[in-house]
Design a protein around this motif. Structure first.
Motif, PDB file in Angstrom:
ATOM      1  N   ARG A 169       2.840  14.876  12.975  1.00  0.00           N
ATOM      2  CA  ARG A 169       1.925  13.827  13.429  1.00  0.00           C
ATOM      3  C   ARG A 169       2.471  12.443  13.120  1.00  0.00           C
ATOM      4  O   ARG A 169       3.481  12.277  12.456  1.00  0.00           O
ATOM      5  N   GLY A 170       1.764  11.432  13.630  1.00  0.00           N
ATOM      6  CA  GLY A 170       2.146  10.056  13.340  1.00  0.00           C
ATOM      7  C   GLY A 170       1.748   9.672  11.927  1.00  0.00           C
ATOM      8  O   GLY A 170       1.081  10.415  11.225  1.00  0.00           O
ATOM      9  N   LEU A 171       2.178   8.498  11.516  1.00  0.00           N
ATOM     10  CA  LEU A 171       1.876   8.028  10.172  1.00  0.00           C
ATOM     11  C   LEU A 171       0.490   7.392  10.116  1.00  0.00           C
ATOM     12  O   LEU A 171       0.041   6.776  11.084  1.00  0.00           O
ATOM     13  N   VAL A 172      -0.137   7.538   8.974  1.00  0.00           N
ATOM     14  CA  VAL A 172      -1.459   6.958   8.752  1.00  0.00           C
ATOM     15  C   VAL A 172      -1.374   6.014   7.558  1.00  0.00           C
ATOM     16  O   VAL A 172      -0.863   6.386   6.498  1.00  0.00           O
ATOM     17  N   HIS A 173      -1.873   4.813   7.749  1.00  0.00           N
ATOM     18  CA  HIS A 173      -1.849   3.815   6.679  1.00  0.00           C
ATOM     19  C   HIS A 173      -2.804   4.224   5.558  1.00  0.00           C
ATOM     20  O   HIS A 173      -3.944   4.629   5.803  1.00  0.00           O
ATOM     21  N   LEU A 174      -2.315   4.122   4.306  1.00  0.00           N
ATOM     22  CA  LEU A 174      -3.151   4.457   3.149  1.00  0.00           C
ATOM     23  C   LEU A 174      -3.640   3.214   2.423  1.00  0.00           C
ATOM     24  O   LEU A 174      -4.830   3.059   2.156  1.00  0.00           O
ATOM     25  N   ILE A 175      -2.712   2.341   2.079  1.00  0.00           N
ATOM     26  CA  ILE A 175      -3.075   1.221   1.227  1.00  0.00           C
ATOM     27  C   ILE A 175      -2.002   0.141   1.303  1.00  0.00           C
ATOM     28  O   ILE A 175      -0.821   0.434   1.510  1.00  0.00           O
ATOM     29  N   LEU A 176      -2.430  -1.091   1.172  1.00  0.00           N
ATOM     30  CA  LEU A 176      -1.528  -2.246   1.199  1.00  0.00           C
ATOM     31  C   LEU A 176      -1.726  -3.024  -0.098  1.00  0.00           C
ATOM     32  O   LEU A 176      -2.864  -3.279  -0.492  1.00  0.00           O
ATOM     33  N   ILE A 177      -0.637  -3.384  -0.740  1.00  0.00           N
ATOM     34  CA  ILE A 177      -0.718  -4.204  -1.948  1.00  0.00           C
ATOM     35  C   ILE A 177       0.156  -5.440  -1.726  1.00  0.00           C
ATOM     36  O   ILE A 177       1.300  -5.346  -1.282  1.00  0.00           O
ATOM     37  N   ARG A 178      -0.409  -6.594  -1.981  1.00  0.00           N
ATOM     38  CA  ARG A 178       0.313  -7.844  -1.793  1.00  0.00           C
ATOM     39  C   ARG A 178       1.221  -8.120  -2.988  1.00  0.00           C
ATOM     40  O   ARG A 178       0.999  -7.589  -4.075  1.00  0.00           O
ATOM     41  N   SER A 179       2.186  -8.983  -2.778  1.00  0.00           N
ATOM     42  CA  SER A 179       3.173  -9.246  -3.826  1.00  0.00           C
ATOM     43  C   SER A 179       2.565  -9.906  -5.063  1.00  0.00           C
ATOM     44  O   SER A 179       3.138  -9.826  -6.157  1.00  0.00           O
ATOM     45  N   ASN A 180       1.402 -10.538  -4.930  1.00  0.00           N
ATOM     46  CA  ASN A 180       0.771 -11.181  -6.090  1.00  0.00           C
ATOM     47  C   ASN A 180      -0.270 -10.274  -6.758  1.00  0.00           C
ATOM     48  O   ASN A 180      -0.999 -10.709  -7.647  1.00  0.00           O
ATOM     49  N   GLU A 181      -0.333  -9.029  -6.319  1.00  0.00           N
ATOM     50  CA  GLU A 181      -1.242  -8.058  -6.920  1.00  0.00           C
ATOM     51  C   GLU A 181      -0.437  -7.079  -7.754  1.00  0.00           C
ATOM     52  O   GLU A 181       0.718  -6.766  -7.441  1.00  0.00           O
ATOM     53  N   ARG A 182      -1.065  -6.545  -8.791  1.00  0.00           N
ATOM     54  CA  ARG A 182      -0.373  -5.596  -9.676  1.00  0.00           C
ATOM     55  C   ARG A 182      -0.891  -4.176  -9.505  1.00  0.00           C
ATOM     56  O   ARG A 182      -0.171  -3.210  -9.764  1.00  0.00           O
ATOM     57  N   GLU A 183      -2.152  -4.070  -9.110  1.00  0.00           N
ATOM     58  CA  GLU A 183      -2.741  -2.741  -8.994  1.00  0.00           C
ATOM     59  C   GLU A 183      -3.837  -2.788  -7.936  1.00  0.00           C
ATOM     60  O   GLU A 183      -4.518  -3.805  -7.771  1.00  0.00           O
ATOM     61  N   LYS A 184      -3.986  -1.680  -7.242  1.00  0.00           N
ATOM     62  CA  LYS A 184      -5.020  -1.587  -6.236  1.00  0.00           C
ATOM     63  C   LYS A 184      -5.521  -0.152  -6.154  1.00  0.00           C
ATOM     64  O   LYS A 184      -4.740   0.796  -6.321  1.00  0.00           O
ATOM     65  N   HIS A 185      -6.819   0.001  -5.892  1.00  0.00           N
ATOM     66  CA  HIS A 185      -7.422   1.325  -5.826  1.00  0.00           C
ATOM     67  C   HIS A 185      -8.078   1.513  -4.473  1.00  0.00           C
ATOM     68  O   HIS A 185      -8.611   0.572  -3.879  1.00  0.00           O
ATOM     69  N   SER A 186      -8.046   2.756  -3.999  1.00  0.00           N
ATOM     70  CA  SER A 186      -8.777   3.123  -2.799  1.00  0.00           C
ATOM     71  C   SER A 186      -9.127   4.592  -2.919  1.00  0.00           C
ATOM     72  O   SER A 186      -8.284   5.464  -2.737  1.00  0.00           O
ATOM     73  N   GLY A 187     -10.378   4.864  -3.247  1.00  0.00           N
ATOM     74  CA  GLY A 187     -10.796   6.257  -3.437  1.00  0.00           C
ATOM     75  C   GLY A 187      -9.997   6.923  -4.544  1.00  0.00           C
ATOM     76  O   GLY A 187      -9.963   6.450  -5.677  1.00  0.00           O
ATOM     77  N   ARG A 188      -9.316   8.017  -4.198  1.00  0.00           N
ATOM     78  CA  ARG A 188      -8.506   8.739  -5.180  1.00  0.00           C
ATOM     79  C   ARG A 188      -7.079   8.187  -5.301  1.00  0.00           C
ATOM     80  O   ARG A 188      -6.245   8.750  -6.011  1.00  0.00           O
TER      81      ARG A 188
END
Lengths: 115, 109
Positions: free
Chosen positions: B41-60
């Motif tokens: 299948r094609g790719l599905v986007h999960l999460i984006l983190i910007r260069s000025n961020e250190r950590e990001k959460h999305s669900g699990r």
């Protein structure tokens, strides 16, 4: 919202034949990408359009591959003549342009087999 | 190059365990994105983190970014069989992305 559409889904051709793939991006997405993904590898960017202008085609084998995006919407990718090593999945993706960064939305891909 | 390099190339875990995948890159970026690809299948986007961020959460999902080390990690907690897929990082500058070869994750029920 409709996703990125690609056709055909599968194509089998003999080497030296030509083939064309079609992509319809998500409405309003100014940026369109074509990737080649060989089995077991990550997607390799072939060409990137912004509206109907080319941003990056540095990895497009221009002696046999060509792509166009007329009117800044649909796009076609053509291979002529095909080689055995062109067997791969060709993925189209689109994203918004202004005010990014934005994620890419991918189509299901076209699986090309060159025999 | 801007291409991401994922590590490990393959990972097999039991359902319920956590899965950690790492990504390294070589140039400056504006953001880094993680994508999942199920077989065929094609790719599905999960999460984006910007260069000025250190950590990001999305669900699990938990993503970290260390721009000084030019590395990122993706943690999937409490994995499920449906998480079986290939995971790709894509370091990005503007709207240009360069995918690595991916980590193939197998979650055993």
């Amino acid at each position: 919202e409709a996703g990125v559409a690609q056709s055909p889904r599968y194509k089998i051709i003999e080497k030296r034949q030509s083939v064309a793939f079609w992509c319809n991006p998500i409405s309003g997405h100014a940026t369109l990408y074509w990737y080649q993904q060989i089995l077991g590898q990550g997607p390799k960017l072939l060409i990137q359009f912004q509206n109907n202008g080319v941003v990056d085609d540095s990895q497009l084998p221009k002696d046999r591959f060509s792509a166009e995006r007329l009117k800044g919407v649909d796009s076609t990718l053509k291979i002529q003549p095909a080689k055995l090593e062109d067997s791969a999945v060709y993925l189209c993706a689109s994203s918004l342009l202004v005010g990014g960064p934005y994620e890419q939305y991918f189509g299901p891909g076209t699986r090309l087999t060159v025999t | 190059s801007q291409q991401g390099e994922e590590d490990p190339q393959a990972l097999s875990i039991q359902e319920g365990e956590n899965a950690t995948m790492n990504c390294s890159y070589k140039t400056s970026i504006n953001n880094l994105q993680w994508y999942r690809q199920n077989s065929g299948r094609g790719l599905v986007h999960l999460i984006l983190i910007r260069s000025n961020e250190r950590e990001k959460h999305s669900g699990r999902l938990r993503v970290t970014l260390d721009t000084s080390k030019k590395s990122s990690s993706l943690l999937i907690t409490a994995s499920r069989a449906a998480d079986t897929a290939s995971y790709f990082c894509a370091p990005a500058t503007g709207n240009q992305f360069y995918f690595g070869t991916g980590t193939s994750l197998t979650v055993i029920p």
